[in-house]
Scaffold this motif. Structure first.
Motif, short mmCIF file in Angstrom:
data_model
loop_
_atom_site.label_atom_id
_atom_site.label_comp_id
_atom_site.label_asym_id
_atom_site.label_seq_id
_atom_site.Cartn_x
_atom_site.Cartn_y
_atom_site.Cartn_z
N GLU A 174 0.83 -1.20 0.00
CA GLU A 174 0.00 0.00 0.00
C GLU A 174 0.87 1.26 0.00
O GLU A 174 0.61 2.21 -0.74
CB GLU A 174 -0.93 0.00 1.22
N ARG A 175 1.93 1.24 0.81
CA ARG A 175 2.80 2.41 0.88
C ARG A 175 3.60 2.59 -0.40
O ARG A 175 3.88 3.73 -0.80
CB ARG A 175 3.72 2.30 2.11
N LEU A 176 3.97 1.50 -1.05
CA LEU A 176 4.70 1.61 -2.31
C LEU A 176 3.82 2.24 -3.38
O LEU A 176 4.26 3.13 -4.13
CB LEU A 176 5.20 0.24 -2.77
N LYS A 177 2.57 1.82 -3.46
CA LYS A 177 1.65 2.39 -4.45
C LYS A 177 1.47 3.89 -4.22
O LYS A 177 1.49 4.69 -5.16
CB LYS A 177 0.29 1.67 -4.39
N GLU A 178 1.32 4.27 -2.95
CA GLU A 178 1.16 5.69 -2.62
C GLU A 178 2.43 6.47 -2.96
O GLU A 178 2.35 7.59 -3.47
CB GLU A 178 0.83 5.84 -1.14
N LEU A 179 3.58 5.88 -2.68
CA LEU A 179 4.85 6.55 -2.95
C LEU A 179 5.05 6.80 -4.44
O LEU A 179 5.45 7.90 -4.85
CB LEU A 179 6.00 5.70 -2.41
N VAL A 180 4.77 5.80 -5.27
CA VAL A 180 4.98 5.92 -6.71
C VAL A 180 4.11 7.04 -7.27
O VAL A 180 4.57 7.87 -8.09
CB VAL A 180 4.71 4.58 -7.41
N ALA A 181 2.87 7.10 -6.84
CA ALA A 181 1.99 8.17 -7.29
C ALA A 181 2.47 9.53 -6.79
O ALA A 181 2.41 10.54 -7.52
CB ALA A 181 0.56 7.90 -6.81
N TYR A 182 2.97 9.54 -5.57
CA TYR A 182 3.44 10.77 -4.92
C TYR A 182 4.64 11.37 -5.67
O TYR A 182 4.65 12.56 -6.00
CB TYR A 182 3.81 10.42 -3.47
N VAL A 183 5.66 10.54 -5.95
CA VAL A 183 6.85 11.08 -6.61
C VAL A 183 6.59 11.40 -8.07
O VAL A 183 7.19 12.33 -8.63
CB VAL A 183 8.06 10.12 -6.47
N TYR A 184 5.71 10.65 -8.71
CA TYR A 184 5.38 10.92 -10.12
C TYR A 184 4.75 12.29 -10.26
O TYR A 184 5.01 13.01 -11.23
CB TYR A 184 4.42 9.83 -10.63
N GLU A 185 3.94 12.65 -9.31
CA GLU A 185 3.23 13.93 -9.35
C GLU A 185 4.13 15.09 -8.93
O GLU A 185 4.02 16.20 -9.47
CB GLU A 185 2.01 13.88 -8.43
N ARG A 186 5.05 14.85 -7.98
CA ARG A 186 5.76 15.95 -7.33
C ARG A 186 7.21 16.15 -7.76
O ARG A 186 7.77 17.22 -7.53
CB ARG A 186 5.71 15.75 -5.81
N ILE A 187 7.87 15.13 -8.32
CA ILE A 187 9.29 15.24 -8.64
C ILE A 187 9.48 15.01 -10.14
O ILE A 187 9.31 13.88 -10.63
CB ILE A 187 10.13 14.23 -7.82
N PRO A 188 9.82 16.04 -10.89
CA PRO A 188 9.97 15.90 -12.34
C PRO A 188 10.94 14.79 -12.75
O PRO A 188 10.72 14.13 -13.78
CB PRO A 188 10.48 17.29 -12.77
N PHE A 189 12.01 14.58 -11.97
CA PHE A 189 12.97 13.52 -12.29
C PHE A 189 12.26 12.17 -12.40
O PHE A 189 12.50 11.40 -13.35
CB PHE A 189 14.06 13.46 -11.23
N TYR A 190 11.41 11.86 -11.42
CA TYR A 190 10.73 10.55 -11.43
C TYR A 190 9.63 10.52 -12.50
O TYR A 190 9.39 9.46 -13.11
CB TYR A 190 10.17 10.24 -10.05
N HIS A 191 8.98 11.64 -12.70
CA HIS A 191 7.96 11.68 -13.76
C HIS A 191 8.59 11.29 -15.10
O HIS A 191 8.07 10.44 -15.84
CB HIS A 191 7.36 13.09 -13.84
N GLN A 192 9.73 11.88 -15.40
CA GLN A 192 10.43 11.59 -16.65
C GLN A 192 10.96 10.16 -16.66
O GLN A 192 10.86 9.45 -17.68
CB GLN A 192 11.57 12.58 -16.85
N ALA A 193 11.55 9.71 -15.54
CA ALA A 193 12.14 8.37 -15.48
C ALA A 193 11.07 7.30 -15.67
O ALA A 193 11.29 6.30 -16.37
CB ALA A 193 12.86 8.17 -14.14
#
Length: 435
Positions: free
Chosen positions: A21-40
């Motif tokens: 559950e925490r991993l799913k929340e984390l992935v959505a969180y960084v995708y939305e908030r950190i451009p590096f992860y969005h691009q990666a």
């Protein structure tokens, strides 16, 4: 003794559900908030909706230290400045520093992780914890401090250095838990003996929570014997959080990972593929709850393995072995891979030698040449040439037998090798073009 038994003894099924559950929340969180992860994620063809459980972790891209350097100072942060209550950073001596931020909740979580380590070492609300790690941008001092206060201990924020005063306060304040690096703990022990103390009898300290550098079994035994206490290893790195990511209980059967906050993987550093539990490889961490500067699959370069089964202490947390070395401090001697900790393990078998040593790398023609400088104990008859030569040959022979490499051994007098009040510098690279 547990600090948070509901977490430390959680069933495997419940822990798996929590991590997923925490991993799913984390992935959505960084995708939305950190451009590096969005691009990666986009480049890897992954969207947050693709991650259903921790079984999908291998689909996500790795993060490496250079990514944090490239994002200097705050491009890897997921929150605005008004939510960041503290910043830690590396020295930046080899390029841009790696910068790590913490929200107030991050500090609470960090304190709880370190508190688990201290309680596992015997700390309670009645304990006095002497923090002899460095304070400042280095995470050691403030991390240990926060953990002690989370429990309700009396915390002495003495920081590193001023060793004579360290010993005085250990004595005067009846400190029972010491937090510092292994090399500094050994230096404190040696200095206390020189001051006329019998540490095992004169001091109340019963446990040392030591981290920030490797500690061989031989060095651990020497510290325990000289200070009359039990050594507990604590592991962490600033990029992930700081000390408290994993720690030893009193059974000393591996380090317990704080699974509710960190998901650990062990990969082959060459193929980047997962290895089976029990096999050695590189530790990779995902921060499941970090708010300010979360990381996905961060490659630590630290070599360890998953220890199978449940610890005798009753904790159900994942256990990793003590760090064997780092992929970036591994020496290649005549084609053989050698970690400094392996050399330390050999030399600490000799009662005539202290655990203080230096590895000197030099160029000899087109080849690398390795000198090992070791130091005798104070009562060794250094002026007796035959004994000195015999000891040198014995050490060289054991190194050759155990590591399959030839190392030139130089034995030096007591107190010749500089002591460290922080992280010990074990390798001195004098090769051409490396100074």
């Amino acid at each position: 003794m547990y600090y948070q038994p509901e977490i430390e003894t959680m069933s495997e099924e419940n822990l798996r559900d929590l991590q997923s559950e925490r991993l799913k929340e984390l992935v959505a969180y960084v995708y939305e908030r950190i451009p590096f992860y969005h691009q990666a994620f986009d480049e890897a063809g992954i969207s947050p909706e693709d991650i259903k459980s921790i079984d999908d972790i291998a689909r996500l891209p790795f993060t490496v230290k250079q990514d944090l350097r490239d994002g200097y100072p705050f491009k890897m942060f997921a929150v605005e400045n008004d939510e960041v209550v503290r910043i830690h950073s590396s020295s930046g001596t080899t390029g841009n520093a790696t910068v790590v931020g913490y929200t107030e909740q991050d500090l609470v979580n960090w304190g709880d992780c370190v508190a688990r380590a201290l309680v596992a070492a015997g700390a309670s609300t009645k304990s006095t914890v002497q923090v002899a790690y460095g304070y400042g941008l280095f995470t050691g001092g403030l991390g240990a401090h926060r953990g002690g206060e989370a429990i309700g201990c009396t915390v002495i924020p003495i920081s590193s250095g001023n060793t004579r005063r360290q010993i005085q306060l250990l004595d005067d304040f009846n400190t029972d838990i010491l937090c510092c690096t292994p090399s500094y703990a050994l230096h404190i022990a040696e200095s206390a003996l020189e001051e006329g103390y019998k540490p095992a009898d004169d001091l109340q300290v019963s446990a040392a929570v030591l981290g920030a550098e490797p500690c061989s079994e031989g060095m651990r035994n020497e510290i325990e014997e000289k200070l009359g206490l039990k050594v507990h290893d604590i592991y962490g790195l600033s990029e992930v959080m700081g000390p408290g990511v994993a720690w030893e209980c009193d059974k000393q059967q591996g380090l317990h990972v704080c699974d509710d906050h960190f998901l650990v993987e062990i990969i082959d550093p060459d193929t980047l593929e997962p290895v089976e539990d029990g096999q050695w490889g590189e530790a990779v961490f995902t921060t499941l709850t970090k708010q300010a500067s979360p990381l996905i699959r961060y490659r630590t370069r630290d070599i360890t393995r998953i220890i199978k089964g449940r610890c005798a202490c009753g904790r159900a947390l994942t256990r990793i072995d003590r760090i064997a070395g780092r992929t970036d401090d591994m020496l290649i001697i005549r084609g053989v891979n050698v970690f400094p900790s392996q050399i330390e393990e050999v030399i600490t078998q000799f009662e005539e030698i202290t655990a203080q040593y230096e590895i000197i790398l030099k160029s000899k023609g087109s080849l690398d040449h390795v000198e090992l400088h070791v130091e005798t104990v104070p009562d060794f008859p250094f002026d007796e040439v035959r004994k000195l030569e015999a000891l040198k040959k014995d050490i060289a022979r054991e190194l050759k037998s155990n590591l399959q490499v030839a190392v030139e051994v130089k034995i030096v007098e007591p107190k010749t090798i500089g002591r460290s009040e922080g992280k010990a510098k074990r390798i001195i690279d004098m090769r051409e073009g490396r100074q």
